[in-house]
Design a protein around this motif. Sequence first.
Motif, PDB file in Angstrom:
ATOM      1  N   UNK A 205      -6.898   2.277  -3.783  1.00 48.34           N
ATOM      2  CA  UNK A 205      -7.508   3.509  -4.292  1.00 48.34           C
ATOM      3  C   UNK A 205      -8.894   3.273  -4.858  1.00 48.34           C
ATOM      4  N   UNK A 206      -9.192   2.064  -5.297  1.00 48.23           N
ATOM      5  CA  UNK A 206     -10.504   1.802  -5.878  1.00 48.23           C
ATOM      6  C   UNK A 206     -11.575   1.611  -4.812  1.00 48.23           C
ATOM      7  N   UNK A 207     -11.251   0.834  -3.771  1.00 47.27           N
ATOM      8  CA  UNK A 207     -12.251   0.569  -2.732  1.00 47.27           C
ATOM      9  C   UNK A 207     -12.163   1.523  -1.559  1.00 47.27           C
TER      10      UNK A 207
ATOM     11  N   UNK B  76       5.445  -3.926  10.026  1.00 50.55           N
ATOM     12  CA  UNK B  76       4.205  -3.963   9.256  1.00 50.55           C
ATOM     13  C   UNK B  76       4.091  -2.729   8.387  1.00 50.55           C
ATOM     14  N   UNK B  77       3.202  -2.790   7.391  1.00 49.35           N
ATOM     15  CA  UNK B  77       2.936  -1.651   6.513  1.00 49.35           C
ATOM     16  C   UNK B  77       1.427  -1.473   6.373  1.00 49.35           C
TER      17      UNK B  77
ATOM     18  N   UNK C 133       1.322   2.892  -0.545  1.00 50.33           N
ATOM     19  CA  UNK C 133       1.769   2.710   0.831  1.00 50.33           C
ATOM     20  C   UNK C 133       1.377   3.932   1.646  1.00 50.33           C
ATOM     21  N   UNK C 134       0.768   3.697   2.791  1.00 46.47           N
ATOM     22  CA  UNK C 134       0.323   4.796   3.643  1.00 46.47           C
ATOM     23  C   UNK C 134       1.129   4.918   4.933  1.00 46.47           C
TER      24      UNK C 134
ATOM     25  N   UNK D   7      -8.263   0.538   3.768  1.00 46.51           N
ATOM     26  CA  UNK D   7      -6.918   0.538   4.355  1.00 46.51           C
ATOM     27  C   UNK D   7      -6.695  -0.799   5.044  1.00 46.51           C
ATOM     28  N   UNK D   8      -5.471  -1.292   4.901  1.00 49.56           N
ATOM     29  CA  UNK D   8      -5.145  -2.589   5.481  1.00 49.56           C
ATOM     30  C   UNK D   8      -3.731  -2.552   6.025  1.00 49.56           C
TER      31      UNK D   8
END
Length: 552
Positions: free
Chosen positions: A447-449, A441-442, A430-431, A452-453
Amino acid sequence: MGKPVLLSVDDDPGVSRAVARDLRRRYGEEFRVLRASSADEALAALRELKLRGDPVAVLLADYRMPAMNGIEFLERAMDLFPRARRALLTAYADTDAAISAINLVDVDSYLLKPWDPPEEKLYPVVDAMIDAWRETADAVVEGVKLVGHRWSAPSFRARDLLARNAVPYRWFNVDEPEGQRILSAAGAGPDDVPVVVTADAQVLRNPSEAELAAVAGLSIDPREEFYDLVVVGGGPAGLGAAVYGASEGLRTVLVEREAPGGQAGQSSRIENYLGFPDGVSGGQLADRARRQAVKFGAEILLARDVVALETHGPKRVVRLDDGRGIGAHAVVLATGVSYRSLGVAGVDDLTGRGVFYGSAMTEAAECADRDVFIVGGANSAGQAAVFFSRYARSVCLLVRGPSLESSMSAYLIEQIAAIPAISVRTCTTLQGAHGDGHLESVTLLDAQSGERQTVPASHLFVFIGGAPRTGWLDGAVVRDERGFIPTGPGLMADGRRPRGWGLDRDPYFLESSLPGVFVAGDVRAESVKRVASAVGEGAMAVTLVHRYLEQP
């Protein structure tokens, strides 16, 4: 709850007594008949009835009264009891005004004074109003009433305290009409929430947890000043110590800052605890343990924080947050751990307003048809995912690691895989959490790709491991660099006893660096973080307490 009320208000004492007399003669066995001499007096009575949760069936008001006439009174009374039936008491000369009131302000009827004989001119009208009231009567509200805001952190904490301590209560949103009516009756406003109204009509505005616990009937004050054993913390370890201490004849008191059960008490389902093949909720397990401890004579104090541990010769004293001290021969520290803060932008501001640490099961109904996110990959997170999947449209489990296998029991992984509403996003953190007044919203990071979404979210539940709450023990017992408390062999660096030990023996297995102070459960350094092991350590600690008390 009292009998339904028939209330009459008339500024003429003779008329007031007459109408009350005739009403009691006909309806006194089934209804409580009250009378008032002014509209203000009647409104005060209605506010008291609203706070007590007593129903009002019929209101009779004189049309001509000083300061506030009958129509104005009935309009204001409707704000408190909208379903009560209403009638005007009026003279013949005011008939037109009464008929106008029926058409304009929803008055049910009017009664001409005098109404002799009542069998013909009073009772048929009142009978009809009572029948109409029964068809639409308000639901009965007993016990504690809690008025709060949906996205208020203090309101959530009040709900959670009552629910986790099994105190029946009725929740009213401040934005709903009934919530507004209760606030009006209590003389409170939206800025005062949470507002608590007890069964005996006590009103508390934004109470502290101790104040709320006291009016809810929970024990918050010790009965004695000195005990054989003080247990600090009411999780599985503390409850285990309380049960075994009390059952073995020790005068035992347990002090818990929130509710029995600790983190385990918030678990929706524990399925790998010995003796419960069908599983048991953490709340049920905690309640059974609490009742068991009380049965054996243990005293349990709730909503009390312990802020210091003191030594007075052989006596150990735990200092409560109100400054009071409880003395004992021995102490068991079973304070467990608290969930660590995420440390992510937006989370602190939205905690209690869509972001929750632990499962917060009081929020389950609010999750209906919504998108829920859970941060964590251990059993507590998995249990929460299964629980909330019964309510939410979707549940997304956010796991920092590459899989669940290293941190979650196999039975839970299998359950999660079989529930379509649950998705698992590994290597995801979670960022950020976003929302205006509540979570909306979150932001997630893969971490692999590196992608950010930002996605819609109504609820975020956090289970990221715990940190011990042991700062209050600074200088009293030895703690390790993470704040956990080493015991027994863990204190014997290079075979030497801890500094200041002072006894001609080594510390017992669960004994801290302070003789007579024992440690059980998750707060102990190198402990096994399982409910069964915590209960076992609580029981073992009592055995060692006996050994300590028996030494010369």
